[in-house]
Design a protein around this motif. Structure first.
Motif, PDB file in Angstrom:
ATOM      1  N   CYS A   1      10.847   6.870   3.673  1.00  0.00           N
ATOM      2  CA  CYS A   1       9.709   6.744   2.526  1.00  0.00           C
ATOM      3  C   CYS A   1       8.666   6.781   2.455  1.00  0.00           C
ATOM      4  N   GLY A   2       8.131   7.437   4.009  1.00  0.00           N
ATOM      5  CA  GLY A   2       6.536   7.919   3.878  1.00  0.00           C
ATOM      6  C   GLY A   2       5.606   7.043   3.862  1.00  0.00           C
TER       7      GLY A   2
ATOM      8  N   PRO B   1       9.101   9.282  -2.116  1.00  0.00           N
ATOM      9  CA  PRO B   1       9.357   9.361  -3.275  1.00  0.00           C
ATOM     10  C   PRO B   1       8.102  10.441  -4.573  1.00  0.00           C
ATOM     11  N   SER B   2       9.018  11.051  -5.000  1.00  0.00           N
ATOM     12  CA  SER B   2       7.787  11.447  -5.752  1.00  0.00           C
ATOM     13  C   SER B   2       6.317  10.889  -6.909  1.00  0.00           C
TER      14      SER B   2
ATOM     15  N   LEU C   1       8.542   1.142  -1.999  1.00  0.00           N
ATOM     16  CA  LEU C   1       8.063   1.116  -0.249  1.00  0.00           C
ATOM     17  C   LEU C   1       7.582   2.284  -0.389  1.00  0.00           C
ATOM     18  N   GLY C   2       7.325   3.570  -0.493  1.00  0.00           N
ATOM     19  CA  GLY C   2       6.587   4.256  -0.215  1.00  0.00           C
ATOM     20  C   GLY C   2       5.467   4.474  -1.261  1.00  0.00           C
ATOM     21  N   GLY C   3       5.443   3.829  -2.186  1.00  0.00           N
ATOM     22  CA  GLY C   3       4.555   3.505  -3.420  1.00  0.00           C
ATOM     23  C   GLY C   3       3.649   2.665  -2.862  1.00  0.00           C
ATOM     24  N   ALA C   4       3.730   2.239  -1.638  1.00  0.00           N
ATOM     25  CA  ALA C   4       2.832   0.889  -1.335  1.00  0.00           C
ATOM     26  C   ALA C   4       1.283   1.273  -0.328  1.00  0.00           C
ATOM     27  N   LEU C   5       0.684   0.515  -0.650  1.00  0.00           N
ATOM     28  CA  LEU C   5      -1.046   1.017   0.323  1.00  0.00           C
ATOM     29  C   LEU C   5      -0.223   1.215   1.913  1.00  0.00           C
ATOM     30  N   VAL C   6       0.470  -0.382   2.112  1.00  0.00           N
ATOM     31  CA  VAL C   6       1.474  -0.376   3.369  1.00  0.00           C
ATOM     32  C   VAL C   6       2.630  -1.073   3.070  1.00  0.00           C
TER      33      VAL C   6
ATOM     34  N   ALA D   1       5.628   5.823 -10.286  1.00  0.00           N
ATOM     35  CA  ALA D   1       5.042   5.582 -11.481  1.00  0.00           C
ATOM     36  C   ALA D   1       5.735   4.653 -12.307  1.00  0.00           C
ATOM     37  N   ARG D   2       7.069   5.219 -11.868  1.00  0.00           N
ATOM     38  CA  ARG D   2       8.377   4.024 -12.226  1.00  0.00           C
ATOM     39  C   ARG D   2       8.480   2.641 -12.131  1.00  0.00           C
TER      40      ARG D   2
END
Length: 382
Positions: free
Chosen positions: A302-303, A185-186, A277-282, A191-192
């Motif tokens: 999602c990286g 994700p960007s 998913l991509g914004g999570a630490l884990v 942030a959203r």
């Protein structure tokens, strides 16, 4: 059917649930890939999905099933009578049933997808009636279907080991992942989602899935508490996805210290999943066992740095691009803490997970399905 000709397939999508969980993602991804190569495809679906499939499958014939198929007992009855009749009306060479059950009598060969064997390997993790039903359905499908498609080698091997399934009639078709829907994700996407969760200034760990005993959510909660409770700025735990029947979850939630944040937002918008998913630490998924493990693959796409267990099919999906843990709170807590303390390892797992996820495509899955249907159709003329 002439030599080299692709079979005409009637695909029964009436079993797809409204929440479009794992089964919905499998059916949608597979059908979209099939629509590019298979022009003899008829899809029967619930009325609520007709517009979706007509748009998704411009070259397929989309048929709306009777209104009653939205209720499982009526759908199962229609599967035995109405589905074979529909196959005759559309001159189908093969009927494909994508969710364990299939018609027992039809004028053409029937193939079926059996998603996992955990109804046999983890029987205590299912409600009694549900487990009994699906164990019976799997045994019946293994006996009656011309070919059985499974999403992993582990599932294939378990069906052979436990039920003496005929290996010559089993086809392994890994699930894929849609790179447009699941991608790194960007910053704006992250942030959203964080703002919607009320976590704009709080890092978090993510779980996505149904709250069933097999998913091991209570031990994840307890492991998270062990990993973060003594930290100065403890990350939150977010449990997204549908509700299930795991009564132990509420007990584990009640044990969470008041200074920690645990969120249960329910279903997230599909468009928000990459940011989540991509914004999570884990992204943590300490399951007792999976037939495939689609949430793990989607998190990798999602990286995300993924922590899961080496049970059944999960190593086939994660390979060396995810971190592994045990199933107890102690093991999960220890391995979560190790990941939280190692920024470089999390970043490396995110990169390697993304690269590995690109090896799983719905196009490859479609090729295996087409080959299975071609073999099944050939039985008529053999």
């Amino acid at each position: 059917m002439a030599g080299g000709e692709l079979p005409r397939v009637l695909f029964d999508a009436t079993s797809v649930p409204a929440d479009r969980g794992g089964v919905g993602r499998y059916v949608d991804g597979l059908l979209h890939a099939l629509s590019r190569v298979q022009h003899g495809l008829t899809v029967v679906c619930q009325r609520t999905d007709a517009e979706r499939y007509s748009r998704l499958l411009p070259h397929a014939d989309v048929v709306v099933g009777p209104a009653a198929v939205s209720h499982r007992p009526a759908r199962l009855a229609w599967e035995q009578t109405g589905l074979p009749l529909l196959a005759q009306q559309h001159a189908a060479h093969v009927i494909h049933s994508p969710f364990y059950t299939c018609p027992l009598r039809a004028a053409c060969p029937v193939t079926v997808t059996v998603h996992d064997a955990t109804f046999f390997t983890e029987p205590d993790h299912y409600e009694k009636a549900r487990g009994t039903f699906f164990r019976s359905a799997i045994k019946t499908s293994l006996r009656r279907a011309a070919r059985v498609i499974v999403p992993s080698k582990a599932t294939r091997d378990e069906l052979i080991r436990l039920l003496d399934a005929d290996p010559a009639r089993l086809d392994v078709a890994y699930h894929g992942v849609d790179p447009d829907a699941f991608h790194p994700p960007s910053a704006d996407e992250q942030a959203r989602v964080a703002a919607r969760l009320g976590l704009a200034d709080t890092p978090y760990m993510a779980f996505l899935g149904a709250k069933e005993p097999r998913k091991n959510v209570p031990e994840l909660i307890r492991g998270w508490v062990r990993a973060v409770s003594a930290r100065e700025h403890p990350p939150a735990l977010v449990l997204a996805g549908g509700n299930g029947h795991d009564e132990e979850i509420d007990k584990a939630v009640a044990e969470v210290p008041p200074h920690l944040r645990l969120l249960r937002p329910g279903y997230l918008r599909y468009a928000d999943l990459p940011g989540y998913l991509g914004g999570a630490l884990v992204a943590a998924y300490p399951s007792h066992g999976e037939g495939f493990g689609l949430p793990v693959l989607e998190a990798m796409a999602c990286g995300a740095a993924v922590l899961t267990t080496p049970r059944l099919s999960l190593p086939e999906v994660g390979g060396d691009a995810v971190a592994y843990t045990g199933e107890s709170a102690e093991e999960i807590g220890h391995d979560l803490a190790a990941l939280l303390d190692d920024d470089a390892r999390r970043a490396d797992l995110g990169r390697r997970g993304y690269e590995r996820s690109r090896e799983f495509t719905w196009e490859q899955s479609a090729e295996v399905h087409l080959a299975a249907w071609t073999r099944a159709a050939a039985l008529v003329t053999a």
